[in-house]
Design a protein around this motif. Structure first.
Motif, PDB file in Angstrom:
ATOM      1  N   VAL A 121       0.844  -1.205   0.000  1.00 41.33           N
ATOM      2  CA  VAL A 121       0.000   0.000   0.000  1.00 41.33           C
ATOM      3  C   VAL A 121       0.876   1.251   0.000  1.00 41.33           C
ATOM      4  O   VAL A 121       0.592   2.228  -0.698  1.00 41.33           O
ATOM      5  CB  VAL A 121      -0.949   0.001   1.215  1.00 41.33           C
ATOM      6  N   GLU A 122       1.961   1.219   0.772  1.00 40.61           N
ATOM      7  CA  GLU A 122       2.881   2.351   0.836  1.00 40.61           C
ATOM      8  C   GLU A 122       3.496   2.619  -0.533  1.00 40.61           C
ATOM      9  O   GLU A 122       3.566   3.772  -0.992  1.00 40.61           O
ATOM     10  CB  GLU A 122       3.980   2.065   1.859  1.00 40.61           C
ATOM     11  N   ARG A 123       3.938   1.568  -1.202  1.00 44.55           N
ATOM     12  CA  ARG A 123       4.535   1.716  -2.526  1.00 44.55           C
ATOM     13  C   ARG A 123       3.522   2.256  -3.535  1.00 44.55           C
ATOM     14  O   ARG A 123       3.829   3.148  -4.329  1.00 44.55           O
ATOM     15  CB  ARG A 123       5.077   0.368  -3.000  1.00 44.55           C
ATOM     16  N   PHE A 124       2.306   1.719  -3.479  1.00 47.40           N
ATOM     17  CA  PHE A 124       1.258   2.188  -4.382  1.00 47.40           C
ATOM     18  C   PHE A 124       0.957   3.671  -4.144  1.00 47.40           C
ATOM     19  O   PHE A 124       0.828   4.455  -5.099  1.00 47.40           O
ATOM     20  CB  PHE A 124      -0.020   1.361  -4.186  1.00 47.40           C
ATOM     21  N   ALA A 125       0.833   4.069  -2.888  1.00 50.05           N
ATOM     22  CA  ALA A 125       0.527   5.462  -2.564  1.00 50.05           C
ATOM     23  C   ALA A 125       1.611   6.403  -3.088  1.00 50.05           C
ATOM     24  O   ALA A 125       1.315   7.501  -3.577  1.00 50.05           O
ATOM     25  CB  ALA A 125       0.366   5.627  -1.053  1.00 50.05           C
ATOM     26  N   GLU A 126       2.860   5.967  -2.996  1.00 49.29           N
ATOM     27  CA  GLU A 126       3.959   6.779  -3.524  1.00 49.29           C
ATOM     28  C   GLU A 126       3.859   6.903  -5.042  1.00 49.29           C
ATOM     29  O   GLU A 126       4.153   7.960  -5.617  1.00 49.29           O
ATOM     30  CB  GLU A 126       5.299   6.152  -3.138  1.00 49.29           C
TER      31      GLU A 126
ATOM     32  N   ALA B  40      -4.389   0.494   8.537  1.00 53.35           N
ATOM     33  CA  ALA B  40      -3.082   0.939   8.053  1.00 53.35           C
ATOM     34  C   ALA B  40      -3.322   2.060   7.044  1.00 53.35           C
ATOM     35  O   ALA B  40      -4.363   2.100   6.381  1.00 53.35           O
ATOM     36  CB  ALA B  40      -2.283  -0.191   7.421  1.00 53.35           C
ATOM     37  N   ALA B  41      -2.360   2.970   6.935  1.00 58.38           N
ATOM     38  CA  ALA B  41      -2.503   4.096   6.008  1.00 58.38           C
ATOM     39  C   ALA B  41      -1.145   4.522   5.500  1.00 58.38           C
ATOM     40  O   ALA B  41      -0.119   4.351   6.170  1.00 58.38           O
ATOM     41  CB  ALA B  41      -3.203   5.267   6.690  1.00 58.38           C
ATOM     42  N   ALA B  42      -1.133   5.070   4.283  1.00 54.28           N
ATOM     43  CA  ALA B  42       0.089   5.596   3.673  1.00 54.28           C
ATOM     44  C   ALA B  42      -0.230   6.972   3.105  1.00 54.28           C
ATOM     45  O   ALA B  42      -1.266   7.155   2.460  1.00 54.28           O
ATOM     46  CB  ALA B  42       0.588   4.670   2.578  1.00 54.28           C
ATOM     47  N   SER B  43       0.644   7.922   3.332  1.00 57.37           N
ATOM     48  CA  SER B  43       0.373   9.305   2.947  1.00 57.37           C
ATOM     49  C   SER B  43       0.577   9.567   1.468  1.00 57.37           C
ATOM     50  O   SER B  43      -0.012  10.488   0.902  1.00 57.37           O
ATOM     51  CB  SER B  43       1.266  10.255   3.754  1.00 57.37           C
ATOM     52  N   GLY B  44       1.430   8.786   0.818  1.00 54.54           N
ATOM     53  CA  GLY B  44       1.679   8.997  -0.605  1.00 54.54           C
ATOM     54  C   GLY B  44       2.770   9.996  -0.914  1.00 54.54           C
ATOM     55  O   GLY B  44       3.132  10.173  -2.074  1.00 54.54           O
ATOM     56  N   GLY B  45       3.294  10.663   0.088  1.00 54.00           N
ATOM     57  CA  GLY B  45       4.436  11.544  -0.105  1.00 54.00           C
ATOM     58  C   GLY B  45       4.151  12.863  -0.788  1.00 54.00           C
ATOM     59  O   GLY B  45       5.066  13.641  -1.053  1.00 54.00           O
ATOM     60  N   ALA B  46       2.886  13.168  -1.095  1.00 50.22           N
ATOM     61  CA  ALA B  46       2.573  14.441  -1.736  1.00 50.22           C
ATOM     62  C   ALA B  46       2.589  15.570  -0.710  1.00 50.22           C
ATOM     63  O   ALA B  46       2.480  15.338   0.498  1.00 50.22           O
ATOM     64  CB  ALA B  46       1.209  14.370  -2.413  1.00 50.22           C
ATOM     65  N   ASP B  47       2.728  16.816  -1.197  1.00 54.85           N
ATOM     66  CA  ASP B  47       2.745  17.943  -0.275  1.00 54.85           C
ATOM     67  C   ASP B  47       1.365  18.206   0.320  1.00 54.85           C
ATOM     68  O   ASP B  47       1.233  18.882   1.339  1.00 54.85           O
ATOM     69  CB  ASP B  47       3.264  19.211  -0.973  1.00 54.85           C
ATOM     70  N   MET B  48       0.312  17.661  -0.305  1.00 53.62           N
ATOM     71  CA  MET B  48      -1.033  17.808   0.218  1.00 53.62           C
ATOM     72  C   MET B  48      -1.839  16.568  -0.153  1.00 53.62           C
ATOM     73  O   MET B  48      -1.816  16.119  -1.295  1.00 53.62           O
ATOM     74  CB  MET B  48      -1.715  19.049  -0.365  1.00 53.62           C
ATOM     75  N   ASN B  49      -2.536  15.996   0.827  1.00 53.96           N
ATOM     76  CA  ASN B  49      -3.412  14.864   0.543  1.00 53.96           C
ATOM     77  C   ASN B  49      -4.519  14.831   1.579  1.00 53.96           C
ATOM     78  O   ASN B  49      -4.602  15.695   2.450  1.00 53.96           O
ATOM     79  CB  ASN B  49      -2.632  13.542   0.515  1.00 53.96           C
TER      80      ASN B  49
END
Length: 253
Positions: free
Chosen positions: A95-100, A120-129
């Motif tokens: 999920v973390e890899r997909f979000a990125e 579980a949650a992944a932020s995706g690494g964007a400046d805003m989500n």
């Protein structure tokens, strides 16, 4: 005398379990007197047991301080089982890899007693989500993730999940209409739909299907639409399906 002929009794434990099971099935808060009446016991003996369950964190009081309800402790204990740990430990890195890859927040969601729960949650690494906190709950029928989780279940399980979630809703949908909607979701295999609450957020939801065809969990993307770069939801869903299939394969589905 063989072990299977022995009749063991633990009255205090039985009373505690009776209270927990009653609150789990009630779908609403209950007072001590009401619990005693439902269980056919005296208020004094129920009061003592309620005090212990409150102290151990298995039940909690509502905002008024009068009603009692289950806490999240039983769910938390359930999430410590080997099977639950395997789900999180297996799915989280995928999920973390997909979000990125899609630069959006993604959430691993399961069903529990009529509600969706984010485990579980992944932020995706964007400046805003748009990310929801761990443990966030919502009635199954009131969440796109819940619709997906119910859609991919055997009919008896689906019917039970529908009954559980409708009891939690102040304005529940018509069961027949809901069942038809779940059939549509199953036929489509996923959901792409604007958020029920947040303007500018689109939910993209895909199930994680076990070998027997049921959804053990789902992954939900809360996709934020930006003027500078509108998301390609179909492409996002295609990637999400691959991620969910990878999780299912790793789980042995």
């Amino acid at each position: 005398m063989t072990d299977d002929k022995l009749n063991y009794s633990a009255p205090a434990l039985e009373k505690g379990l009776d209270i927990l099971e009653l609150l789990a099935n009630a779908g609403q808060t209950m007072g001590t007197r009401q619990i005693a009446e439902e269980l056919g016991r005296s208020k004094n003996e129920i009061f003592r047991m309620v005090h212990v369950l409150l102290a151990r964190g298995y039940i909690q009081r509502d905002e008024s301080g009068e009603g009692l309800m289950l806490s999240n402790k039983l769910f938390g204990l359930g999430m410590q089982t080997a099977r639950a740990r395997d789900l999180v430990s297996t799915a989280a890195p995928i999920v973390e890899r997909f979000a990125e890859e899609v630069h959006q927040a993604a959430h691993l969601v399961v069903a529990h007693r009529g509600e969706t729960v984010i485990i579980a949650a992944a932020s995706g690494g964007a400046d805003m989500n748009f990310s929801l906190k761990l443990g966030y709950r919502r009635p199954l029928a009131d969440a796109h993730s819940g619709l997906v989780l119910m859609a991919f279940q055997p009919k008896p399980v689906r019917d039970r999940m529908i009954s559980e979630c409708l009891m939690l809703m102040r304005e529940p949908p018509d069961p027949t209409t809901l069942a038809a909607e779940l059939d549509t979701v199953r036929d489509r295999g996923a959901i792409i739909h604007e958020s029920r609450d947040i303007i500018g957020v689109t939910d993209v939801v895909c199930p994680i299907i076990a070998g027997d065809g049921r959804a053990v969990a789902c992954v939900t993307v809360a996709a934020v639409s930006r003027r500078s770069a509108a998301p390609n939801f179909e492409a996002m869903l295609a990637r999400l399906k691959l991620a969910c299939a990878e999780i299912a394969h790793e789980l042995g589905g």
